[in-house]
Design an enzyme around this catalytic site. Structure first.
Site, mmCIF file in Angstrom:
data_model
loop_
_atom_site.group_PDB
_atom_site.id
_atom_site.type_symbol
_atom_site.label_atom_id
_atom_site.label_comp_id
_atom_site.label_asym_id
_atom_site.label_seq_id
_atom_site.Cartn_x
_atom_site.Cartn_y
_atom_site.Cartn_z
ATOM 1 N N LYS A 183 0.838 -1.442 -0.046
ATOM 2 C CA LYS A 183 -0.093 0.164 0.180
ATOM 3 C C LYS A 183 0.862 1.200 0.076
ATOM 4 O O LYS A 183 0.291 2.252 -0.277
ATOM 5 C CB LYS A 183 -0.706 -0.045 1.138
ATOM 6 C CG LYS A 183 -1.861 -1.158 0.883
ATOM 7 C CD LYS A 183 -3.181 -0.645 1.556
ATOM 8 C CE LYS A 183 -4.430 -1.684 1.324
ATOM 9 N NZ LYS A 183 -5.735 -1.247 2.031
ATOM 10 N N LYS A 209 -4.514 -9.526 -6.099
ATOM 11 C CA LYS A 209 -6.030 -9.990 -5.471
ATOM 12 C C LYS A 209 -7.112 -9.162 -5.893
ATOM 13 O O LYS A 209 -6.580 -8.066 -5.900
ATOM 14 C CB LYS A 209 -5.957 -10.305 -3.776
ATOM 15 C CG LYS A 209 -5.960 -8.951 -2.920
ATOM 16 C CD LYS A 209 -6.099 -9.076 -1.612
ATOM 17 C CE LYS A 209 -6.295 -7.682 -0.982
ATOM 18 N NZ LYS A 209 -7.375 -7.561 0.084
ATOM 19 N N LYS A 263 -11.181 -3.715 -3.084
ATOM 20 C CA LYS A 263 -12.158 -2.763 -3.425
ATOM 21 C C LYS A 263 -11.512 -1.382 -3.679
ATOM 22 O O LYS A 263 -12.081 -0.402 -4.112
ATOM 23 C CB LYS A 263 -13.165 -2.590 -2.279
ATOM 24 C CG LYS A 263 -12.504 -2.285 -0.655
ATOM 25 C CD LYS A 263 -13.692 -2.199 0.188
ATOM 26 C CE LYS A 263 -13.365 -3.184 1.408
ATOM 27 N NZ LYS A 263 -12.394 -2.859 2.353
#
Ligand code: ATP
Ligand code: LTN
Length: 336
Positions: free
Chosen positions: A118, A199, A202
């Site tokens: 991230k 993966k 969202k």
């Protein structure tokens, strides 16, 4: 004693088929366990304080919290059997989160792959994104959790949670239950529709990479028809050679309740066209009743009441653990 279950989902975007197949669906199953006959006491949390570890628009965030709560109910969580609440309504999470930051080491937090992924390529990274796993450990440990149902990507955070709990227990005395992770054999890692090496997530900037639970039937059909496939024309499960089709096969099996082998057999000798069309229809049909229930719940005001009651119950349990933690550490003892 009833086995305590705890899990959380971030209101950081619209819930995806990955969140549903990897996590939410298990949450519903874990409300009762007729096989073992054991009593289960699940706590399911909307982890809004985790969502703000990346910038969020306040208006959008408050809407997503209610959307997520409504979805929890729409997929079948029963507030008489599960405690459903919002993390920021229970201040013990922030407090224990801080304390656990003072139990964990920079080195162990630096190894977390979610943080690396991230923060990669970002110029400004919020401190909270780095210390995120200490807050997650607090979520789990406050409730003396036995089992944490999550997708594969959270296993590392669970290992850290166990390490922090064991360290605390050995330094200050037995305080926390050591939680076990629970992942599904199938569905624990649903991959992106546009790239089977990532993966489904969202917060991926490309909306074509995921099916969202609230997508319209047409959006679902379009996204699945554009999903990448592998080079030959065979509908066959082979994770190494055919990761994209294997991912679609798993989605198919999980939404229809069939086995991957049965689905494979049905499409033997047929191309991707029919397979994708029928997969899209299976997903649409599976989501239709969930979406209808979602609209009902979201409009009814029922969800606000459920969250309020959930927060009260959670506060009661969390406060007990936090009081013990503080006392063991020598905090606030002067008051007694
Ligand atoms: P974000 O993209 O904002 O990080 P996310 O989509 O990864 O979010 P989370 O809120 O972090 O979702 O995760 C909620 C639950 O869903 C967790 O238990 C997580 O392991 C699970 N989960 C998330 N993505 C997938 C996936 N692709 N397949 C299976 N389970 C998943
Ligand atoms: N980190 C998790 C969300 C999460 C969670 C938790 C999951 C926060 N606290 C406690 C299980 C238990 C995620 O990103 N999926």
């Amino acid at each position: 004693m009833a086995r305590r279950i705890f899990s959380g989902i971030q209101p950081s975007g619209q819930i995806t088929l990955g969140n549903y197949l990897g996590a939410l669906k298990q949450f519903v199953q874990l409300q009762s366990d007729p096989q073992s006959g054991q009593d289960l006491d699940p706590f399911y949390c909307i982890v809004d304080l985790h969502a703000i570890t990346v910038p969020q628009d306040p208006k959008q965030l408050s809407g997503r919290i209610l959307d997520l709560a409504s979805l929890y109910l729409a997929v079948g969580l029963d507030p008489t059997r599960s405690t459903l609440f919002v993390q920021s309504d229970v201040s013990a999470h922030s407090e224990l989160g801080w304390i656990l930051q003072c139990v964990g080491y920079m080195g162990e937090l630096s190894r977390m792959t979610q943080f690396k992924e991230k923060s990669e390529g970002k110029e400004s990274i919020l401190t909270g994104l780095f210390t995120y796993p200490a807050l997650m450990a607090a979520d789990i440990l406050l409730y003396q959790t036995d089992i944490v149902p999550v997708g594969d990507d959270q296993k590392q955070h669970l290992e850290l949670t166990r390490d922090l709990a064991e360290r605390f227990n050995s330094r200050f005395g037995e305080t926390f239950t050591i939680p076990e992770v629970m992942t599904l054999e199938q569905g624990a890692r649903i991959m992106s529709l546009d790239d089977p090496s990532k993966k489904m997530s969202k917060s991926n900037p490309n909306p074509q990479s995921r099916v969202e639970l609230l997508d319209t039937p047409d959006e679902i059909r379009k996204k699945i028809s554009r999903a990448v496939t592998d080079s030959d024309r065979e509908v066959r499960y082979d994770l190494a050679m055919k990761p994209a089709v294997s991912n679609l096969l798993v989605i198919y099996a999980l939404t229809t309740g069939e086995s991957v082998a049965d689905v494979e057999a049905r499409y033997e000798g047929k191309g991707y066209g029919d397979f994708k069309k029928e997969l899209a229809e299976a997903v649409v049909a599976h989501l239709e009743p969930i979406q209808a229930r979602f609209r009902e719940v979201r409009a009814s005001g029922e969800v606000q009441r459920v969250l309020q009651e959930g927060a009260q119950r959670a506060q009661g349990v969390a406060a007990q653990t936090l009081a013990q933690v503080k006392e063991r550490m020598g905090l606030g003892v002067y008051r007694r």
